[in-house]
Design an enzyme around this catalytic site. Structure first.
Site, mmCIF file in Angstrom:
data_model
loop_
_atom_site.group_PDB
_atom_site.id
_atom_site.type_symbol
_atom_site.label_atom_id
_atom_site.label_comp_id
_atom_site.label_asym_id
_atom_site.label_seq_id
_atom_site.Cartn_x
_atom_site.Cartn_y
_atom_site.Cartn_z
ATOM 1 N N ASP A 81 0.858 -1.188 0.000
ATOM 2 C CA ASP A 81 0.000 0.000 0.000
ATOM 3 C C ASP A 81 0.897 1.244 0.000
ATOM 4 O O ASP A 81 1.839 1.340 0.808
ATOM 5 C CB ASP A 81 -0.861 -0.056 1.281
ATOM 6 C CG ASP A 81 -1.888 1.042 1.362
ATOM 7 O OD1 ASP A 81 -2.369 1.488 0.304
ATOM 8 O OD2 ASP A 81 -2.242 1.438 2.499
ATOM 9 N N HIS A 82 0.626 2.162 -0.890
ATOM 10 C CA HIS A 82 1.381 3.431 -0.948
ATOM 11 C C HIS A 82 2.888 3.268 -1.045
ATOM 12 O O HIS A 82 3.644 3.963 -0.335
ATOM 13 C CB HIS A 82 1.054 4.337 0.244
ATOM 14 C CG HIS A 82 -0.330 4.887 0.189
ATOM 15 N ND1 HIS A 82 -0.717 5.855 -0.704
ATOM 16 C CD2 HIS A 82 -1.436 4.556 0.900
ATOM 17 C CE1 HIS A 82 -1.999 6.109 -0.538
ATOM 18 N NE2 HIS A 82 -2.467 5.326 0.416
ATOM 19 N N HIS A 179 -7.079 9.973 4.434
ATOM 20 C CA HIS A 179 -6.666 8.951 5.402
ATOM 21 C C HIS A 179 -6.811 9.479 6.827
ATOM 22 O O HIS A 179 -6.757 10.678 7.050
ATOM 23 C CB HIS A 179 -5.204 8.569 5.172
ATOM 24 C CG HIS A 179 -4.948 7.973 3.825
ATOM 25 N ND1 HIS A 179 -4.273 8.643 2.836
ATOM 26 C CD2 HIS A 179 -5.292 6.779 3.308
ATOM 27 C CE1 HIS A 179 -4.194 7.871 1.751
ATOM 28 N NE2 HIS A 179 -4.807 6.734 2.006
ATOM 29 N N HIS A 207 -9.488 5.107 -1.399
ATOM 30 C CA HIS A 207 -8.620 5.172 -0.207
ATOM 31 C C HIS A 207 -9.320 5.989 0.874
ATOM 32 O O HIS A 207 -10.260 6.723 0.604
ATOM 33 C CB HIS A 207 -7.283 5.844 -0.575
ATOM 34 C CG HIS A 207 -6.320 4.910 -1.242
ATOM 35 N ND1 HIS A 207 -5.135 4.530 -0.672
ATOM 36 C CD2 HIS A 207 -6.383 4.265 -2.427
ATOM 37 C CE1 HIS A 207 -4.496 3.702 -1.471
ATOM 38 N NE2 HIS A 207 -5.233 3.526 -2.557
ATOM 39 N N GLY A 208 -8.823 5.859 2.103
ATOM 40 C CA GLY A 208 -9.350 6.688 3.192
ATOM 41 C C GLY A 208 -10.782 6.356 3.543
ATOM 42 O O GLY A 208 -11.585 7.246 3.840
ATOM 43 N N SER A 210 -12.112 4.502 6.107
ATOM 44 C CA SER A 210 -12.545 4.523 7.518
ATOM 45 C C SER A 210 -13.298 5.817 7.766
ATOM 46 O O SER A 210 -12.778 6.901 7.466
ATOM 47 C CB SER A 210 -11.337 4.488 8.462
ATOM 48 O OG SER A 210 -10.628 3.301 8.327
ATOM 49 N N ALA A 231 -7.971 1.194 6.962
ATOM 50 C CA ALA A 231 -6.814 1.047 7.857
ATOM 51 C C ALA A 231 -7.117 1.570 9.254
ATOM 52 O O ALA A 231 -7.084 0.830 10.235
ATOM 53 C CB ALA A 231 -5.596 1.775 7.274
HETATM 54 P P1 13P Z 1 -8.104 4.866 6.276
HETATM 55 O O1 13P Z 1 -7.000 4.826 7.260
HETATM 56 O O2 13P Z 1 -8.807 6.169 6.263
HETATM 57 O O3 13P Z 1 -9.038 3.723 6.419
HETATM 58 O O4 13P Z 1 -7.443 4.732 4.828
HETATM 59 C C1 13P Z 1 -6.880 3.515 4.453
HETATM 60 C C2 13P Z 1 -6.183 3.589 3.160
HETATM 61 O O5 13P Z 1 -6.610 4.241 2.240
HETATM 62 C C3 13P Z 1 -4.943 2.820 3.022
HETATM 63 O O6 13P Z 1 -4.276 3.122 1.850
#
Ligand code: 13P
Length: 283
Positions: A81-82, A179, A207-208, A210, A231
């Site tokens: 990831d990333h 994120h 992404h992001g 959560s 995440a």
């Molecule tokens: P979050 O931490 O907001 O769930 O994002 C996770 C993510 O995009 C990991 O690349």
């Protein structure tokens, strides 16, 4: 069973569901995500960031995820990831990761294309799919600061040119998510997402996720999102499980005892999200 993300995302795209991609940071989180995938019969992506890799080493994460995958009949992807450099992408590739993200989104357009293309080149030679990013997903992911002062949204025409020139297999798009923990309620820009989806065929990645309201996530899946990343909420669930046990059992000292409570909370959260994104039964 350890697989690449290529077929999983294409099947998700065809059948309008998404594959969950969950950031795992230790053995307990790997076990929790695997349990949820098996119970719901979901394909699953387990992913680690460069920051996570720094914590325990790429070989240890790969061994954990590979062993979990070998124990199971559900398809499991081990994804970087990333990845933020050619070096870390090559390191993950050599370690055995079955899917690689190269995130050149902070770079100018042409440099992002050049970096992404160089990763695609060596990955595709071994049939390893590549996720790239164009536009900005804000916030902070581990120790990578993704905050940019400029327009965060992916430009649809640039997205078309980007995927054609790089031949990446999936594309993370900037559509209003960030994120980490949101201060207010996030709002996905569906106009931008729809425009991107209209003009490119590549599976899109959110992404992001959560903290994004569930109804926005399911709507995004209707408009081309095939991979959904979680995440922060897994970290919160894991910590909540352990804290609740330790608060009630002050004398506890066995990591297996409190670890199990962390596993349970993460498993419950991941199971709910697999039901939400429609991946259950797609194995
Ligand atoms: P979050 O931490 O907001 O769930 O994002 C996770 C993510 O995009 C990991 O690349």
């Amino acid at each position: 069973m350890l697989v690449t993300s290529k077929e999983l995302l294409l099947d998700a795209q065809k059948n309008k569901y998404a594959v969950g991609a969950f950031n795992v940071e230790n053995m307990e989180m790997v076990l929790a995500v695997l349990n949820a995938a098996e119970k719901t019969q979901s394909p699953v992506i387990m992913q680690t960031t460069p920051g996570t890799i720094k914590y325990a080493g790429i070989d240890l994460y790969f061994a954990n995820i590979q062993t979990a995958a070998n124990r199971s009949s559900v398809p499991v992807v081990c994804h970087l990831d990333h990845g933020n450099s050619l070096e870390i992408s090559a390191q993950a590739f050599k370690a055995g990761y079955t899917s690689i993200m190269i995130d050149g989104s902070k770079l100018p357009f042409e440099e992002n294309i050049a970096l992404t293309s160089s990763v695609v080149k060596f990955c595709h030679a071994a049939n390893i799919p590549v996720e790239a990013e164009l536009g900005h997903v804000g916030g902070k992911e581990d120790d990578l600061d993704n905050s940019h002062g400029t327009n965060p949204f992916t430009d649809p025409d640039e997205a078309k040119e980007f995927v054609e020139r790089t031949q990446c297999d999936s594309l993370a798009v900037g559509i209003g998510t960030a994120h980490g923990i949101y201060k207010g309620v996030p709002q996905i820009n569906f106009e931008v997402l729809k425009k991107i989806h209209e003009i490119i065929d590549t599976p899109l990645v959110l992404h992001g996720t959560s903290g994004v309201p569930d109804n926005q996530v399911t709507e995004a899946i209707q408009h081309g999102i095939c991979k959904v990343n979680y995440a922060t909420d897994l970290r919160i669930a894991y910590t909540r499980g352990i804290k609740s046990f330790l608060n009630a059992n002050h004398g506890a000292y066995d990591p297996k005892k409190y670890g199990q409570f962390g596993i349970n909370e993460v498993e419950r959260y991941v199971t709910q999200k697999m039901q939400l994104i429609g991946s259950c039964g797609h194995v």
